[in-house]
Each structure stands twice: as structure tokens, then as C-alpha cells.
Design a protein around this motif. Structure first.
Motif, PDB file in Angstrom:
ATOM      1  N   GLU A 179      84.185 -84.527  12.706  1.00  0.00           N
ATOM      2  CA  GLU A 179      84.629 -83.209  12.238  1.00  0.00           C
ATOM      3  C   GLU A 179      83.615 -82.519  12.163  1.00  0.00           C
ATOM      4  O   GLU A 179      84.717 -80.996  12.130  1.00  0.00           O
ATOM      5  N   LEU A 180      82.345 -83.103  11.562  1.00  0.00           N
ATOM      6  CA  LEU A 180      81.391 -81.763  11.191  1.00  0.00           C
ATOM      7  C   LEU A 180      79.951 -81.170  12.240  1.00  0.00           C
ATOM      8  O   LEU A 180      80.136 -80.457  12.738  1.00  0.00           O
ATOM      9  N   VAL A 181      80.700 -81.948  13.310  1.00  0.00           N
ATOM     10  CA  VAL A 181      79.696 -81.801  14.781  1.00  0.00           C
ATOM     11  C   VAL A 181      80.727 -81.369  15.364  1.00  0.00           C
ATOM     12  O   VAL A 181      80.545 -79.920  16.004  1.00  0.00           O
ATOM     13  N   PHE A 182      82.290 -81.268  15.539  1.00  0.00           N
ATOM     14  CA  PHE A 182      83.114 -80.610  15.963  1.00  0.00           C
ATOM     15  C   PHE A 182      82.727 -78.901  15.544  1.00  0.00           C
ATOM     16  O   PHE A 182      82.862 -77.949  16.012  1.00  0.00           O
ATOM     17  N   LYS A 183      82.601 -78.525  14.076  1.00  0.00           N
ATOM     18  CA  LYS A 183      82.732 -77.249  13.611  1.00  0.00           C
ATOM     19  C   LYS A 183      81.806 -76.824  13.544  1.00  0.00           C
ATOM     20  O   LYS A 183      81.431 -75.467  14.445  1.00  0.00           O
ATOM     21  N   MET A 184      80.409 -77.681  14.365  1.00  0.00           N
ATOM     22  CA  MET A 184      78.796 -76.700  14.800  1.00  0.00           C
ATOM     23  C   MET A 184      79.596 -76.381  16.128  1.00  0.00           C
ATOM     24  O   MET A 184      78.395 -75.543  16.300  1.00  0.00           O
TER      25      MET A 184
ATOM     26  N   GLU B 248      79.434 -69.464  11.406  1.00  0.00           N
ATOM     27  CA  GLU B 248      77.884 -69.701  10.515  1.00  0.00           C
ATOM     28  C   GLU B 248      77.764 -70.525  10.882  1.00  0.00           C
ATOM     29  O   GLU B 248      75.925 -70.767  10.499  1.00  0.00           O
ATOM     30  N   HIS B 249      77.717 -72.044  11.890  1.00  0.00           N
ATOM     31  CA  HIS B 249      77.304 -72.449  12.093  1.00  0.00           C
ATOM     32  C   HIS B 249      76.093 -72.658  13.749  1.00  0.00           C
ATOM     33  O   HIS B 249      74.895 -73.169  13.616  1.00  0.00           O
ATOM     34  N   LEU B 250      76.860 -71.612  14.261  1.00  0.00           N
ATOM     35  CA  LEU B 250      76.169 -71.923  15.560  1.00  0.00           C
ATOM     36  C   LEU B 250      75.018 -70.777  15.581  1.00  0.00           C
ATOM     37  O   LEU B 250      73.930 -71.236  16.044  1.00  0.00           O
ATOM     38  N   ALA B 251      74.750 -70.225  14.566  1.00  0.00           N
ATOM     39  CA  ALA B 251      74.023 -69.076  14.366  1.00  0.00           C
ATOM     40  C   ALA B 251      72.512 -69.645  13.927  1.00  0.00           C
ATOM     41  O   ALA B 251      71.531 -69.031  14.183  1.00  0.00           O
ATOM     42  N   HIS B 252      73.377 -71.201  13.206  1.00  0.00           N
ATOM     43  CA  HIS B 252      71.669 -71.783  13.591  1.00  0.00           C
ATOM     44  C   HIS B 252      70.874 -72.891  14.103  1.00  0.00           C
ATOM     45  O   HIS B 252      69.863 -72.765  13.911  1.00  0.00           O
ATOM     46  N   TRP B 253      71.902 -73.204  15.555  1.00  0.00           N
ATOM     47  CA  TRP B 253      70.999 -74.115  15.947  1.00  0.00           C
ATOM     48  C   TRP B 253      71.174 -73.910  17.356  1.00  0.00           C
ATOM     49  O   TRP B 253      70.739 -74.078  18.610  1.00  0.00           O
ATOM     50  N   TRP B 254      72.344 -72.720  17.922  1.00  0.00           N
ATOM     51  CA  TRP B 254      72.407 -72.739  19.169  1.00  0.00           C
ATOM     52  C   TRP B 254      71.576 -71.245  19.723  1.00  0.00           C
ATOM     53  O   TRP B 254      70.972 -71.135  19.495  1.00  0.00           O
ATOM     54  N   GLY B 255      71.280 -72.255  21.692  1.00  0.00           N
ATOM     55  CA  GLY B 255      69.607 -71.293  22.027  1.00  0.00           C
ATOM     56  C   GLY B 255      69.043 -72.338  22.364  1.00  0.00           C
ATOM     57  O   GLY B 255      68.627 -73.640  21.223  1.00  0.00           O
ATOM     58  N   PRO B 256      68.185 -72.155  23.128  1.00  0.00           N
ATOM     59  CA  PRO B 256      66.847 -72.624  23.137  1.00  0.00           C
ATOM     60  C   PRO B 256      65.646 -72.923  21.852  1.00  0.00           C
ATOM     61  O   PRO B 256      66.054 -71.340  21.185  1.00  0.00           O
TER      62      PRO B 256
ATOM     63  N   CYS C 147      64.319 -70.175  19.315  1.00  0.00           N
ATOM     64  CA  CYS C 147      65.490 -68.805  19.940  1.00  0.00           C
ATOM     65  C   CYS C 147      65.642 -68.077  18.446  1.00  0.00           C
ATOM     66  O   CYS C 147      66.050 -69.326  17.529  1.00  0.00           O
ATOM     67  N   THR C 148      66.247 -67.524  17.934  1.00  0.00           N
ATOM     68  CA  THR C 148      67.119 -66.746  17.153  1.00  0.00           C
ATOM     69  C   THR C 148      68.613 -65.716  17.622  1.00  0.00           C
ATOM     70  O   THR C 148      67.918 -65.674  18.560  1.00  0.00           O
ATOM     71  N   ILE C 149      69.440 -66.519  17.119  1.00  0.00           N
ATOM     72  CA  ILE C 149      70.751 -66.200  17.736  1.00  0.00           C
ATOM     73  C   ILE C 149      71.263 -64.813  16.569  1.00  0.00           C
ATOM     74  O   ILE C 149      70.835 -65.004  15.782  1.00  0.00           O
ATOM     75  N   ALA C 150      71.744 -63.404  17.837  1.00  0.00           N
ATOM     76  CA  ALA C 150      72.335 -62.662  16.878  1.00  0.00           C
ATOM     77  C   ALA C 150      74.181 -62.868  17.185  1.00  0.00           C
ATOM     78  O   ALA C 150      73.557 -62.735  18.683  1.00  0.00           O
ATOM     79  N   ILE C 151      74.431 -62.856  16.224  1.00  0.00           N
ATOM     80  CA  ILE C 151      76.022 -63.079  16.813  1.00  0.00           C
ATOM     81  C   ILE C 151      76.855 -61.347  16.915  1.00  0.00           C
ATOM     82  O   ILE C 151      76.651 -61.106  15.452  1.00  0.00           O
ATOM     83  N   LYS C 152      77.284 -60.960  17.672  1.00  0.00           N
ATOM     84  CA  LYS C 152      77.805 -59.483  18.055  1.00  0.00           C
ATOM     85  C   LYS C 152      79.382 -60.028  17.744  1.00  0.00           C
ATOM     86  O   LYS C 152      80.145 -59.812  17.517  1.00  0.00           O
ATOM     87  N   ARG C 153      79.875 -60.888  18.598  1.00  0.00           N
ATOM     88  CA  ARG C 153      81.534 -61.333  18.213  1.00  0.00           C
ATOM     89  C   ARG C 153      81.715 -62.623  18.750  1.00  0.00           C
ATOM     90  O   ARG C 153      80.392 -63.630  19.142  1.00  0.00           O
ATOM     91  N   HIS C 154      83.017 -62.890  17.827  1.00  0.00           N
ATOM     92  CA  HIS C 154      83.175 -64.475  18.185  1.00  0.00           C
ATOM     93  C   HIS C 154      84.317 -64.755  17.389  1.00  0.00           C
ATOM     94  O   HIS C 154      84.876 -64.383  16.667  1.00  0.00           O
TER      95      HIS C 154
ATOM     96  N   TYR D 245      69.283 -79.355  11.334  1.00  0.00           N
ATOM     97  CA  TYR D 245      70.531 -78.654  10.800  1.00  0.00           C
ATOM     98  C   TYR D 245      71.390 -80.054  10.042  1.00  0.00           C
ATOM     99  O   TYR D 245      71.770 -79.373   9.052  1.00  0.00           O
ATOM    100  N   LEU D 246      71.649 -80.454  10.621  1.00  0.00           N
ATOM    101  CA  LEU D 246      72.658 -81.302   9.879  1.00  0.00           C
ATOM    102  C   LEU D 246      71.973 -81.914   9.113  1.00  0.00           C
ATOM    103  O   LEU D 246      72.869 -82.254   8.054  1.00  0.00           O
ATOM    104  N   ALA D 247      71.121 -82.626   9.148  1.00  0.00           N
ATOM    105  CA  ALA D 247      70.322 -83.294   8.482  1.00  0.00           C
ATOM    106  C   ALA D 247      70.502 -82.373   6.879  1.00  0.00           C
ATOM    107  O   ALA D 247      69.968 -82.444   6.205  1.00  0.00           O
ATOM    108  N   LYS D 248      70.063 -81.357   7.005  1.00  0.00           N
ATOM    109  CA  LYS D 248      69.747 -80.308   5.836  1.00  0.00           C
ATOM    110  C   LYS D 248      71.455 -79.484   5.578  1.00  0.00           C
ATOM    111  O   LYS D 248      71.446 -79.637   4.087  1.00  0.00           O
ATOM    112  N   LEU D 249      72.071 -79.946   5.759  1.00  0.00           N
ATOM    113  CA  LEU D 249      73.874 -79.646   5.387  1.00  0.00           C
ATOM    114  C   LEU D 249      73.769 -80.857   3.914  1.00  0.00           C
ATOM    115  O   LEU D 249      73.720 -81.122   3.694  1.00  0.00           O
TER     116      LEU D 249
END
Length: 171
Positions: free
Chosen positions: A19-24, A29-37, A40-47, A163-167
Motif C-alpha cells: 500500500e505504501l509503495v503504491f502511494k509512492m 507529494e511522494h513522486l517529487a522526492h524520488w521520480w527521475g534519474p 535530478c530534482t523534480i518540479a511538478i506542474k500538474r498531477h 526515501y521509504l527508509a526516511k518515512l
């Protein structure tokens, strides 16, 4: 998802409940912390984490080798907590599909099917990706990049692991 010769498949196990991995995978709020190579940093324009929704984002790499790139997911299916299907590709700032500047022969769209299986409190993620309506040259470019994609997704999933380890709570 029928062509084993062109499909990219990657499996990864996370020390977190399904359930937690699914939320990621589905919450901004979670994708912004880990998505992408990695790096890199992620700026979300729309979700909009729902079927028919869009995840439109910018990846920044600190100026090297490129300043930034836009990407977009179109969520096709979200079946909590076991499956997410999305089409991804490069985009422009307004969210329209575009060719990647670094990979001009890359398929315009790639369908990604992510399945999550519970394994005694841990989660096995399987990613299955295939080009959509791609030319032979685009399919060849996609297949040629499988090793690079394994490294790229591996790096992203390393960041997700950290990121999961820090939650504060894993469930």
C-alpha cells in the motif's frame, strides 16, 4: 504487452508494504522526492493521480548535461494497491508531447505497467514498458537503451528506497 523482444522489464523489491509503495507511484507529494534519474530534482506542474489524469513535471540536473527536461505521464489505470498503468514521454512546458532533445529517435510514447506483489511485508515491483505506435527505428532505439534504462530506473528506485527508509512509518 505481448512483444518480449522489445519489452523492457525490471523487478525490484522494496522493504515496505504494498500500500505504501503504491502511494509512492501515485501521489505527487511522494513522486517529487524520488521520480527521475539519480541526482535530478523534480518540479511538478500538474498531477492528477487517477485514470485519465496527468503527471506533468520538469527534471533538472543542475545544468549538466542539460538544464532541464519536461516529461508527462498519462495515467490509464490505477488499481490500488496492485497496479498502475501509464503512458510516459517527453513534453514541452505546456504538457504537449514532444521529442526528447537528447534522444530524437526515442518513441513518442511508452506504455508502462507497474504491478506490485506483497511478499511478507515487502513489495515486489515489476515494471513492464513498451513503445506505442513506434517506428522500427524508434523500437530499435528503445531496445538499444534497455541497459541504460535499467541503470536509470535502478537509480530512481535507489532514491525511492532511501526515501521509504526516511518515512516515519511504513504503513
Amino acid at each position: 504487452m505481448a512483444n518480449a523482444d522489445t519489452a523492457f522489464i525490471l523487478r525490484r523489491t522494496f522493504d515496505a508494504p504494498r500500500e505504501l509503495v503504491f502511494k509512492m507511484l501515485t501521489e505527487a507529494e511522494h513522486l517529487a522526492h524520488w521520480w527521475g534519474p539519480k541526482g535530478c530534482t523534480i518540479a511538478i506542474k500538474r498531477h492528477e493521480g487517477q485514470p485519465g489524469g496527468i503527471f506533468h513535471y520538469r527534471m533538472d540536473f543542475g545544468g549538466a548535461p542539460v538544464d532541464g527536461m519536461w516529461g508527462r505521464f498519462d495515467y490509464e489505470e490505477i488499481a490500488p494497491p496492485r497496479r498502475v498503468v501509464f503512458i510516459n514521454g517527453f513534453a514541452d512546458e505546456e504538457g504537449a508531447r514532444t521529442r526528447g532533445t537528447m534522444l530524437p529517435v526515442w518513441p513518442l510514447e511508452v506504455r508502462n505497467t507497474v504491478t506490485l506483489e506483497e511478499q511478507g511485508g515487502r513489495t515486489e515491483l515489476t515494471l513492464h514498458a513498451e513503445p506505442i505506435d513506434a517506428s522500427p527505428a524508434e523500437v530499435a532505439a528503445f531496445v538499444a537503451m534497455h541497459a541504460s534504462m535499467a541503470q536509470g530506473y535502478g537509480g530512481s528506485f535507489d532514491v525511492l528506497d532511501a526515501y521509504l527508509a526516511k518515512l516515519p512509518s511504513k504503513g
